[in-house]
Write a protein that holds these residues in place. Structure first.
Motif, PDB file in Angstrom:
ATOM      1  N   CYS A  87       0.758  -1.177  -0.127  1.00 30.96           N
ATOM      2  CA  CYS A  87       0.143   0.056   0.002  1.00 30.96           C
ATOM      3  C   CYS A  87       0.980   1.316  -0.123  1.00 30.96           C
ATOM      4  O   CYS A  87       1.742   1.387   1.004  1.00 30.96           O
ATOM      5  CB  CYS A  87      -1.047  -0.026   1.196  1.00 30.96           C
ATOM      6  SG  CYS A  87      -1.909   1.277   1.412  1.00 30.96           S
ATOM      7  N   CYS A  93      -7.070   5.811   2.377  1.00 27.27           N
ATOM      8  CA  CYS A  93      -6.976   5.185   1.150  1.00 27.27           C
ATOM      9  C   CYS A  93      -7.133   5.768  -0.113  1.00 27.27           C
ATOM     10  O   CYS A  93      -7.944   6.868   0.063  1.00 27.27           O
ATOM     11  CB  CYS A  93      -8.024   3.944   1.264  1.00 27.27           C
ATOM     12  SG  CYS A  93      -8.135   3.145  -0.475  1.00 27.27           S
ATOM     13  N   CYS A 133      -6.119   2.989  -5.196  1.00 27.28           N
ATOM     14  CA  CYS A 133      -5.174   2.698  -5.980  1.00 27.28           C
ATOM     15  C   CYS A 133      -5.198   1.250  -6.608  1.00 27.28           C
ATOM     16  O   CYS A 133      -5.033   0.831  -7.711  1.00 27.28           O
ATOM     17  CB  CYS A 133      -3.531   2.919  -5.790  1.00 27.28           C
ATOM     18  SG  CYS A 133      -3.136   1.632  -4.248  1.00 27.28           S
TER      19      CYS A 133
HETATM   20  S1  SF4 Z   1      -6.345   0.911  -2.442  1.00 28.63           S
HETATM   21 FE1  SF4 Z   1      -6.168   1.951  -0.598  1.00 28.63          FE
HETATM   22  S2  SF4 Z   1      -5.822   0.421   0.882  1.00 28.63           S
HETATM   23 FE2  SF4 Z   1      -5.395  -0.652  -1.044  1.00 28.63          FE
HETATM   24  S3  SF4 Z   1      -3.059  -0.147  -1.625  1.00 28.63           S
HETATM   25 FE3  SF4 Z   1      -4.346   1.491  -2.478  1.00 28.63          FE
HETATM   26  S4  SF4 Z   1      -4.305   3.017  -0.991  1.00 28.63           S
HETATM   27 FE4  SF4 Z   1      -3.480   1.037   0.113  1.00 28.63          FE
END
Ligand code: SF4
Ligand SMILES: Cc1cc2nc3c(=O)[nH]c(=O)nc-3n(C[C@H](O)[C@H](O)[C@H](O)COP(=O)(O)O)c2cc1C
Ligand code: SF4
Ligand code: SF4
Ligand code: FES
Ligand code: FES
Lengths: 130, 597
Positions: B559, B579, B582
């Motif tokens: 992440c 979050c 991504c």
């Molecule tokens: S979608 Fe959100 S939780 Fe998942 S890796 Fe990307 S930033 Fe991190």
């Protein structure tokens, strides 16, 4: 300089240039033409397949026969090299063994021109996949 | 003269050159020479074969062997095995994406089976930098025939009878356009070739110019004779360096052979062609804008009439046609209107070149007869949807077109059917979408393009499209209202009705067609704040399913914003406030424990 001064000029020039590219046009519709394949693996080349192939290309053109001559790999008849496979339009392929120039001449005159079978035909023992 | 018994055709199109096909050509040439085969094997650089995604491509003649993804270092094996021993190099053969079997020659490949090549007849067959090869394949014979044996009126009639319609988007009957330019009086008339090609994703015109430039020069000269013009101009975008280079070579060679310039083929007819470069603005493809751009003015459209045929370049009668339109002309003259009109549908004759792209197995440039169905194009030529996903929509006509769905799959493709279904032919872009595409986002993507490309001259297009974009943006963020949906429709209608040029008149089409065909999806965005396809970032959330999570830490380690917490072998948790959506966690998790809600 190669100025083209009339339509006749252009047509003459085209006739001269056509043979350079005829192979590409012909291969577009191989089913409608005589297809000759010369086996060109190691043993074939050693027993003269190259000369036979050149002879076939030259003579078919000289005798105005619309054919495609190509080479293939090992057909599995090492004992009978050079081998030549001929496919007349809409017919099954026939394989000739021990082909030298004399025999190649016979193949053109008899089998290709009139469909008459010659001696030295090897029974086809494989199925073509393509 | 050398007697070649084998030809190696190496693709020299932009796509294949980008993956070193020119190096491959050099290596093949060198190998052939080293093995003493230079009198037997001819190595040729050709134009695009259409199957660019599989490139670099080498086609072996006469056995039609079709090698894909060939690297420069493969030259040694191709010459040693195929050229000398006649054995195919199996690892370079094309593999059918569906049946998973190797297909040795192009004739048996699904991609080529239903194609008929008229405009692309010489692409991938001849060396575009060698006029001899064009001449050997009937090149300039149509020009000779027209100059020596036909009156301009007869030649124009042949084009009218063929039923050919403009391939640049509008679909206006080409012969009729020629007749109008012929009938107008003018001391100097002009022939213009529109090679601006601005549609995102389309590259058919570039491929024709790169692969067969003489066919366009020949057709323009024929047009010059028909309408009484002695000057031709090709308006081409400067981003097409290879096409420009090949055009320059072709023009030079044609002049040398007396096929351009004074007294062509001794007929007394004079005609010459020059290049004009564009900076690549989409609106410059519109014919009045294009003419202004060539005159050194700003590339902005003006009201029609007067049409270019009445008052065009420098105020003189001008015939503007598209590259692909021209490429059809020599064949029509050589084979006759009757032959040409036997292909296609009642009102759309001949073939059309499409740039097939998107979520499809075989991406590439195809030429198919008018009347073929979308299903045949997508599932037979295109080999179906990538990764076994479900077909959702196909976008045709670029920014002027619309999205068609499942229910349109069996409609025969032609100008009128596409219009009737709410899309259009356009210049031939065709983008296939699957279940993972969000149709609101698709509409937004095209509007973004139009807003960028609008010349700003008239307010409906300049302001209206911007507003359309803002509303779409709002909807994708989950802030849209039911009122916005009505506004989209009304505003679209106003922009269509009141814009000055074709750009504004068609720019709302992607919005209208997605509203018509995917209203559910708009509704879900507005009323439930949901994006079915999981594309609209503001409407989705990544969550970890506790039952599936084994605590391997892969997600947390990947992440980028470190918003996943959890001990080894313990269930992990995403901090939604941090979050950035991504998707890295979902991609890395091997236990299907991350999901989108
Ligand atoms: S979608 Fe959100 S939780 Fe998942 S890796 Fe990307 S930033 Fe991190
Ligand atoms: C915004 C806009 C962009 C256009 N872009 C192109 C283009 O890139 N190439 C093209 O040939 N025609 C383009 N056209 C269509 C041209 O105006 C013109 O109709 C066409 O070049 C005529 O040729 P045809 O009759 O052979 O199709 C565009 C039209 C509009 C309204
Ligand atoms: S419709 Fe758009 S691109 Fe066309 S003239 Fe108006 S502002 Fe310019
Ligand atoms: S990668 Fe998957 S299984 Fe591993 S900790 Fe993350 S969510 Fe759990
Ligand atoms: S090597 Fe000649 S037939 Fe096998
Ligand atoms: S550029 Fe090579 S196939 Fe298109």
């Amino acid at each position: 300089m190669t100025k083209i001064k009339s339509l006749a000029d252009l047509k003459k020039m085209k006739a001269d240039l056509q043979s350079q590219i005829a192979l590409r046009e012909k291969s577009d519709n191989p089913e409608g033409r005589v297809q000759v394949r010369v086996a060109m693996a190691t043993c074939g080349i050693a027993s003269g397949a190259k000369e036979v192939m050149e002879f076939l290309i030259d003579e078919l053109e000289k005798r105005n026969i619309d054919a495609i001559v190509s080479q293939t790999g090992c057909m599995g008849y090492c004992y009978a090299e050079p081998t030549v496979e001929v496919t007349l339009p809409n017919q099954d392929p026939v394989v000739f063994g021990y082909v030298d120039k004399k025999k190649a001449d016979d193949i053109i005159e008899k089998y290709i021109k009139t469909g008459e079978l010659l001696e030295g035909i090897i029974p086809v023992n494989y199925e073509k996949i393509d | 003269m050398a007697k070649f018994k084998m030809h190696m055709l190496v693709c020299g199109g932009t796509g294949c050159r980008a993956s070193s096909s020119d190096m491959l050509y050099k290596n093949l040439k060198k190998e052939v020479q080293e093995k003493g085969l230079e009198n037997e094997v001819q190595v040729v650089t050709t134009g695009c074969f259409g199957f660019c995604e599989q490139g670099p491509i080498v086609k072996m003649i006469p056995d039609n062997t079709f090698y894909v993804g060939v690297k420069p270092e493969d030259a040694i094996e191709i010459v040693a095995e195929h050229a000398i021993k006649g054995r195919k190099v199996n690892r370079l053969l094309y593999k059918d994406p569906v049946k998973k079997e190797q297909i040795p020659d192009s004739k048996h490949m699904g991609f080529y089976k239903k194609q008929i090549r008229i405009a692309l007849r010489n692409c991938g067959l001849i060396d575009p930098e060698n006029i001899s090869e064009y001449l050997a394949l009937d090149g300039y014979e149509a020009l000779g025939k027209v100059l020596m044996e036909m009156t301009p009126e007869e030649a124009i009639q042949e084009v009218i009878d063929s039923g050919l319609r403009g391939r640049g988007g509008g679909g206006f009957p080409t012969g009729v356009k020629w007749k109008i330019a012929h009938d107008v009086k003018g001391e100097q008339k002009y022939v213009v070739c529109n090679a601006d090609e601005g549609d995102p994703g389309a590259f058919m015109d570039r491929s024709i110019l790169e692969g067969d430039p003489h066919s366009v020069l020949e057709a323009m000269t024929i047009n010059g004779y028909c309408i009484g013009a002695t000057k031709g101009l090709i308006y081409i975008r400067a981003e097409y360096p290879l096409a420009i280079k090949r055009l320059k070579i072709a023009i030079e060679q044609a002049r040398e052979y007396g096929l351009l310039g004074e007294d062509i083929m001794g007929s007394g007819f004079n005609f010459d062609i020059e290049l004009r470069y564009g900076a690549g603005a989409f609106v410059c493809g519109e014919e009045t804008a294009l003419i202004h751009s060539m005159e050194g003015e700003r590339g902005e459209p003006t009201f029609k009439p007067p049409f270019p045929a009445q008052s065009g370049y420098l105020g003189m009668p001008t015939n503007v046609n598209n590259v692909e339109t021209y490429a059809n002309i020599p064949v029509i003259i050589n084979k006759g209107a009757k032959w040409f009109s036997s292909i296609g549908t009642e009102k759309s004759k001949g073939t059309k070149v499409f740039a097939l792209a998107g979520k499809i197995n075989n991406v590439g440039l195809i030429e198919v007869p008018m009347g073929i169905t979308l299903r045949e194009v997508i599932f037979e030529i295109g080999g179906g949807i990538k990764g076994g996903k479900k077909f959702k929509a196909v976008q045709t006509g670029g920014p002027s077109g619309g999205c068609l769905t499942e229910k349109h799959l069996d409609t025969p493709i032609d100008y009128d059917n596409l219009l009737a279904s709410g899309s259009m032919m356009g210049s031939g872009g065709m983008i296939v979408m699957d279940e993972d595409d969000c149709m609101v986002s698709v509409a937004k993507f095209y509007l973004d393009f139009t807003v960028e490309e609008s010349c700003g001259k008239c307010s409906p297009c300049r302001i209206g499209n911007k507003r359309l974009y803002e509303i779409l943006d709002k909807i994708t963020k989950g802030q849209g209202t039911m009122e916005d949906l009505d506004k989209l429709r009304n505003l679209s209608q106003v922009i269509k009705d009141t814009s000055l040029c074709g750009l504004g008149q068609t720019s709302p089409n992607p919005v209208l067609s997605t509203l018509d065909n995917f209203y559910d999806e708009y509704l879900a965005h507005v009323t439930e704040q949901k994006c079915f396809a999981g594309q609209c970032k503001d409407l989705i959330r990544y969550e970890i399913i506790p039952e599936n999570c084994v605590g391997c830490t892969a997600c947390a380690r990947n992440c980028p914003v470190n918003c996943i917490a959890g001990e080894r072998k313990q269930v992990h948790l995403i901090d939604q406030s941090l979050c950035i959506k991504c998707g890295a966690c979902m991609e890395k998790c091997k236990f299907n424990a991350v999901t989108i809600i």
